[in-house]
Design an enzyme around this catalytic site. Structure first.
Site, PDB file in Angstrom:
ATOM      1  N   HIS A 176       0.839  -1.213   0.000  1.00 14.30           N
ATOM      2  CA  HIS A 176       0.000   0.000   0.000  1.00 14.30           C
ATOM      3  C   HIS A 176       0.872   1.260   0.000  1.00 14.30           C
ATOM      4  O   HIS A 176       0.513   2.262  -0.619  1.00 14.30           O
ATOM      5  CB  HIS A 176      -0.883   0.051   1.245  1.00 14.30           C
TER       6      HIS A 176
ATOM      7  N   ASP B 257      -7.427  -2.511  -1.055  1.00 13.87           N
ATOM      8  CA  ASP B 257      -8.364  -3.240  -0.187  1.00 13.87           C
ATOM      9  C   ASP B 257      -9.745  -3.001  -0.774  1.00 13.87           C
ATOM     10  O   ASP B 257     -10.176  -1.840  -0.883  1.00 13.87           O
ATOM     11  CB  ASP B 257      -8.313  -2.695   1.250  1.00 13.87           C
TER      12      ASP B 257
ATOM     13  N   GLU C 237      -6.202 -12.124   4.411  1.00 11.23           N
ATOM     14  CA  GLU C 237      -7.220 -11.064   4.262  1.00 11.23           C
ATOM     15  C   GLU C 237      -7.909 -11.214   2.908  1.00 11.23           C
ATOM     16  O   GLU C 237      -7.279 -10.992   1.861  1.00 11.23           O
ATOM     17  CB  GLU C 237      -6.553  -9.675   4.350  1.00 11.23           C
TER      18      GLU C 237
ATOM     19  N   HIS D  55      -7.602  -7.901   0.513  1.00 12.65           N
ATOM     20  CA  HIS D  55      -6.329  -7.260   0.135  1.00 12.65           C
ATOM     21  C   HIS D  55      -5.723  -7.912  -1.115  1.00 12.65           C
ATOM     22  O   HIS D  55      -5.568  -9.131  -1.181  1.00 12.65           O
ATOM     23  CB  HIS D  55      -5.343  -7.363   1.304  1.00 12.65           C
TER      24      HIS D  55
HETATM   25  C1  LIG Z   1      -4.529  -3.058   7.416  1.00 10.99           C
HETATM   26  C2  LIG Z   1      -5.049  -3.927   6.301  1.00 10.99           C
HETATM   27  N1  LIG Z   1      -6.144  -3.268   5.649  1.00 10.99           N
HETATM   28  C3  LIG Z   1      -3.938  -4.231   5.307  1.00 10.99           C
HETATM   29  O1  LIG Z   1      -3.875  -3.629   4.269  1.00 10.99           O
HETATM   30  N2  LIG Z   1      -3.052  -5.169   5.675  1.00 10.99           N
HETATM   31  C4  LIG Z   1      -1.918  -5.530   4.850  1.00 10.99           C
HETATM   32  C5  LIG Z   1      -1.263  -6.801   5.330  1.00 10.99           C
HETATM   33  C6  LIG Z   1      -0.881  -4.414   4.802  1.00 10.99           C
HETATM   34  O2  LIG Z   1      -0.723  -3.665   5.774  1.00 10.99           O
HETATM   35  O3  LIG Z   1      -0.166  -4.367   3.781  1.00 10.99           O
HETATM   36 ZN   LIG Z   2      -4.565  -3.960   2.316  1.00 15.60          ZN
END
Ligand SMILES: C[C@@H](N)C(=O)N[C@H](C)C(=O)O
Ligand SMILES: [Zn+2]
Length: 214
Positions: A140, A147, A204, A207
């Site tokens: 990100h 997401d 997740e 994601h």
């Molecule tokens: C925090 C969650 N929405 C997310 O994006 N988790 C992944 C593992 C990340 O932080 O890259």
């Molecule tokens: Zn994410």
């Protein structure tokens, strides 16, 4: 790289008021009036940060970190905009087109995330299965991850078995105690994203990283 991410983060927050930063590359940017989607003919470089809204109005936005409705229980973004590298945008547009043909639309929870916010997240959930360690950073932070979930043609969120950012086994890809409907919904989301150049992560369902993002 660190300074690039930091300065990009600052730029987003500087430009997400009356104007939008549409194309950003180190050392140059252009801003456009807030309401008009851009009709540029210039193709950005794959690595350029761009605003999804400039390329499509076919997405639904539920930018959770721009509201207090998230696990931080705080509004940590100044604006609800989805910035990504142009390569990521292209893959997302292609995926959304396929979802559209099936009567669905992508709903967006998060896109580019400044490293400072990653640090705040990791303080609350110091578990790399759910929040990437800011020492290495998240995809990100590099504009290569999204997401997302889906909405149907009535605008209802498609059930995926857990809420967004449910940090537990129920959100894992290999969790089996799901109804056939929810299993099918998760499979649809994952299969179309993977077909269009993304990879999922084990823990997740929401994601996705663009393949090859580092
Ligand atoms: C925090 C969650 N929405 C997310 O994006 N988790 C992944 C593992 C990340 O932080 O890259
Ligand atoms: Zn994410």
């Amino acid at each position: 790289m660190k300074y690039f991410i930091l300065s990009f983060g600052l730029s987003i927050f500087t430009f997400c008021g009356a104007t939008r930063l549409e194309h950003f590359e180190t050392g140059s940017f252009r801003s456009h009036s807030y309401n008009s989607p851009v009709t540029d003919t210039i193709e950005p470089q794959d690595t350029a940060f761009v605003n999804l809204n400039a390329y499509s109005s076919d997405f639904n936005y539920d930018m959770r970190y721009a509201t207090p409705n998230n696990f931080l229980k705080a509004k940590v973004y100044d604006c609800a905009e989805c910035y990504l590298r142009y390569a990521t945008i292209k893959a997302l547009l292609a995926a959304n087109k396929e979802f559209g043909a099936l009567g669905y639309k992508i709903t967006i929870y998060d896109c580019y995330r400044p490293l400072e916010i990653q640090k705040r997240m990791y303080k609350i959930v110091p578990d790399a299965r759910y929040v990437a360690n800011p020492k290495t950073g998240s995809i990100h932070n590099r504009g290569g991850a999204v997401d997302i979930s889906l909405i149907d043609s009535t605008g209802a969120v498609v059930p995926m078995g857990t809420e967004f950012d449910h940090f537990g086994k129920e959100a894992h890809q290999d969790y089996t105690k799901l109804s056939p409907e929810i299993r099918a919904n998760r499979n649809l989301l994952r299969e179309i994203m993977e077909k269009n150049g993304f990879e999922s992560i084990r823990t997740e369902w929401w994601h996705f990283n663009l393949k090859g993002s580092t």
